[in-house]
Design an enzyme around this catalytic site. Structure first.
Site, PDB file in Angstrom:
ATOM      1  N   ASP A 218       0.829  -1.207   0.000  1.00 19.76           N
ATOM      2  CA  ASP A 218       0.000   0.000   0.000  1.00 19.76           C
ATOM      3  C   ASP A 218       0.863   1.256   0.000  1.00 19.76           C
ATOM      4  O   ASP A 218       2.089   1.178   0.183  1.00 19.76           O
ATOM      5  CB  ASP A 218      -0.965  -0.009   1.196  1.00 19.76           C
ATOM      6  CG  ASP A 218      -0.345  -0.583   2.465  1.00 19.76           C
ATOM      7  OD1 ASP A 218       0.884  -0.546   2.580  1.00 19.76           O
ATOM      8  OD2 ASP A 218      -1.094  -1.068   3.322  1.00 19.76           O
TER       9      ASP A 218
ATOM     10  N   HIS B  62      -7.785  -4.701   9.949  1.00 19.55           N
ATOM     11  CA  HIS B  62      -7.429  -4.492   8.530  1.00 19.55           C
ATOM     12  C   HIS B  62      -6.140  -5.227   8.170  1.00 19.55           C
ATOM     13  O   HIS B  62      -5.289  -5.466   9.016  1.00 19.55           O
ATOM     14  CB  HIS B  62      -7.356  -3.002   8.174  1.00 19.55           C
ATOM     15  CG  HIS B  62      -6.167  -2.252   8.687  1.00 19.55           C
ATOM     16  ND1 HIS B  62      -6.232  -0.954   9.147  1.00 19.55           N
ATOM     17  CD2 HIS B  62      -4.853  -2.583   8.811  1.00 19.55           C
ATOM     18  CE1 HIS B  62      -5.043  -0.536   9.504  1.00 19.55           C
ATOM     19  NE2 HIS B  62      -4.184  -1.510   9.318  1.00 19.55           N
TER      20      HIS B  62
ATOM     21  N   ASN C  97      -8.093  -2.782  14.112  1.00 19.35           N
ATOM     22  CA  ASN C  97      -9.491  -2.979  13.680  1.00 19.35           C
ATOM     23  C   ASN C  97      -9.630  -4.157  12.704  1.00 19.35           C
ATOM     24  O   ASN C  97     -10.669  -4.307  12.068  1.00 19.35           O
ATOM     25  CB  ASN C  97     -10.048  -1.700  13.052  1.00 19.35           C
ATOM     26  CG  ASN C  97      -9.318  -1.306  11.778  1.00 19.35           C
ATOM     27  OD1 ASN C  97      -8.431  -2.038  11.320  1.00 19.35           O
ATOM     28  ND2 ASN C  97      -9.676  -0.181  11.191  1.00 19.35           N
TER      29      ASN C  97
ATOM     30  N   GLU D  80      -9.907  -1.605   5.128  1.00 17.24           N
ATOM     31  CA  GLU D  80     -10.575  -1.317   6.389  1.00 17.24           C
ATOM     32  C   GLU D  80     -11.866  -2.140   6.485  1.00 17.24           C
ATOM     33  O   GLU D  80     -12.341  -2.678   5.471  1.00 17.24           O
ATOM     34  CB  GLU D  80     -10.893   0.190   6.451  1.00 17.24           C
ATOM     35  CG  GLU D  80      -9.662   1.098   6.359  1.00 17.24           C
ATOM     36  CD  GLU D  80      -8.805   1.110   7.639  1.00 17.24           C
ATOM     37  OE1 GLU D  80      -8.795   0.125   8.389  1.00 17.24           O
ATOM     38  OE2 GLU D  80      -8.134   2.137   7.859  1.00 17.24           O
TER      39      GLU D  80
HETATM   40  C1  F6R Z   1       1.314  -1.655   6.265  1.00 17.33           C
HETATM   41  C2  F6R Z   1      -0.039  -2.182   6.281  1.00 17.33           C
HETATM   42  C3  F6R Z   1      -0.877  -2.216   7.517  1.00 17.33           C
HETATM   43  C4  F6R Z   1      -0.106  -2.583   8.783  1.00 17.33           C
HETATM   44  C5  F6R Z   1      -1.046  -2.549   9.981  1.00 17.33           C
HETATM   45  C6  F6R Z   1      -0.314  -2.845  11.280  1.00 17.33           C
HETATM   46  O1  F6R Z   1       1.880  -1.770   4.967  1.00 17.33           O
HETATM   47  O2  F6R Z   1      -0.482  -2.576   5.255  1.00 17.33           O
HETATM   48  O3  F6R Z   1      -1.918  -3.149   7.330  1.00 17.33           O
HETATM   49  O4  F6R Z   1       0.454  -3.852   8.641  1.00 17.33           O
HETATM   50  O5  F6R Z   1      -1.639  -1.281  10.069  1.00 17.33           O
HETATM   51  O6  F6R Z   1       0.592  -1.813  11.538  1.00 17.33           O
HETATM   52  P1  F6R Z   1       1.667  -1.924  12.709  1.00 17.33           P
HETATM   53  O7  F6R Z   1       2.560  -3.040  12.352  1.00 17.33           O
HETATM   54  O8  F6R Z   1       2.375  -0.589  12.676  1.00 17.33           O
HETATM   55  O9  F6R Z   1       0.897  -2.156  13.953  1.00 17.33           O
END
Ligand code: F6R
Length: 257
Positions: A65, A135, A133, A140
């Site tokens: 992303d 995702h 959440n 989301e």
């Molecule tokens: C990042 C991504 C997100 C993260 C998720 C967890 O490329 O796609 O899905 O993996 O938000 O983030 P952290 O590891 O910072 O808790």
């Protein structure tokens, strides 16, 4: 879904690095994630590159992303983050690391062209984190379970969670380009990591809740080869944790992760 529970975040990183090193040795196509969770894994892979000759020279890498509106040179863009945290410290050439173009004048066209690039590729292993959440990528809650790469609006909780990288919630972009759940599901092997108590509810919903667009990570339940590596804190709310531990130590002979 294979669920591996390890004591600490460092142990999660060592397990993930073992799995990813096997792919790197074969010159595989790697799907990379950003965020905090994989940082220890990247550090361990960098250490193995420096000390043990683990090479990524023949790998290609695709990011999940990117924030809309941030040029690749912006320090918080995911393109810059993955270079800073991982790829610039190993021997994968920059030209072999791909991400959606967050600053494209037409983000919808940028999403379509990234999807087309991925459609022509087999991602051998996709590394994933999970949002509080539920995702994955930036899919989301309510994301279509078969969605493709597209423009998404971030959930306020994700903006709040990611404000730590920007210093101020107001500076977090509100929109992103993200691989869809259908795109992610095409990878041959999904490897999701989660550490810390703040992920325990999302992990339980993903692994033991219903398959639901309200918990996008629950699509791992449909995947033929999904491995989830958790520390004790992230595993704390799993009802069947004892079974997962038992299965981990009583694997059928000759079965690899
Ligand atoms: C990042 C991504 C997100 C993260 C998720 C967890 O490329 O796609 O899905 O993996 O938000 O983030 P952290 O590891 O910072 O808790």
């Amino acid at each position: 879904m294979e669920i591996l529970i390890r004591s600490t975040p460092d142990d999660v990183a060592a397990q993930a690095a073992d799995i990813l090193a096997g792919y790197a040795q074969r010159g595989a196509t790697l799907g990379l994630a950003t965020g905090s969770t994989p940082l220890l894994t990247y550090r361990e892979l960098i250490r193995r590159h420096a000390n043990e000759g683990l090479s990524f020279a023949y790998c290609r890498a695709f990011l999940l992303d990117e924030y809309v509106g941030l040029p690749a040179a912006h320090p918080q863009s995911y393109a810059a983050t993955i270079r800073r945290e991982f790829t610039s410290h190993v021997d994968i050439p920059d030209a072999q690391v791909h991400s959606p173009r967050g600053d494209a004048p037409d983000p919808l066209a940028a999403a379509l062209s990234y999807e087309a690039l991925l459609a022509a590729t087999t991602v051998d292993v996709q590394l994933l984190g999970i949002g509080g959440n539920g995702h994955i990528g930036f899919n989301e809650p309510s994301s279509s379970l078969s969605s493709l790469t597209r423009l998404k609006t971030l959930h306020p909780r994700t903006i709040e969670d990611n404000a730590r990288f920007f210093g101020d919630e107001e500076l977090v972009p509100t929109h992103v380009l993200t691989q869809g759940l259908g795109t992610i599901s095409r990878a041959s092997h999904l490897l999701l990591l989660a550490t810390g108590e703040s992920k325990a509810d999302a992990v339980a919903a993903m692994a033991e809740g219903p398959l639901s667009a309200q918990c996008p990570a629950s699509i791992l339940q449909l995947h033929r080869h999904a491995t989830v590596v958790l520390d004790e804190a992230a595993a704390a709310r799993l009802r069947n944790a004892e079974y997962y531990r038992y299965a981990d130590t009583h694997k059928p002979a000759n079965q690899d992760y």
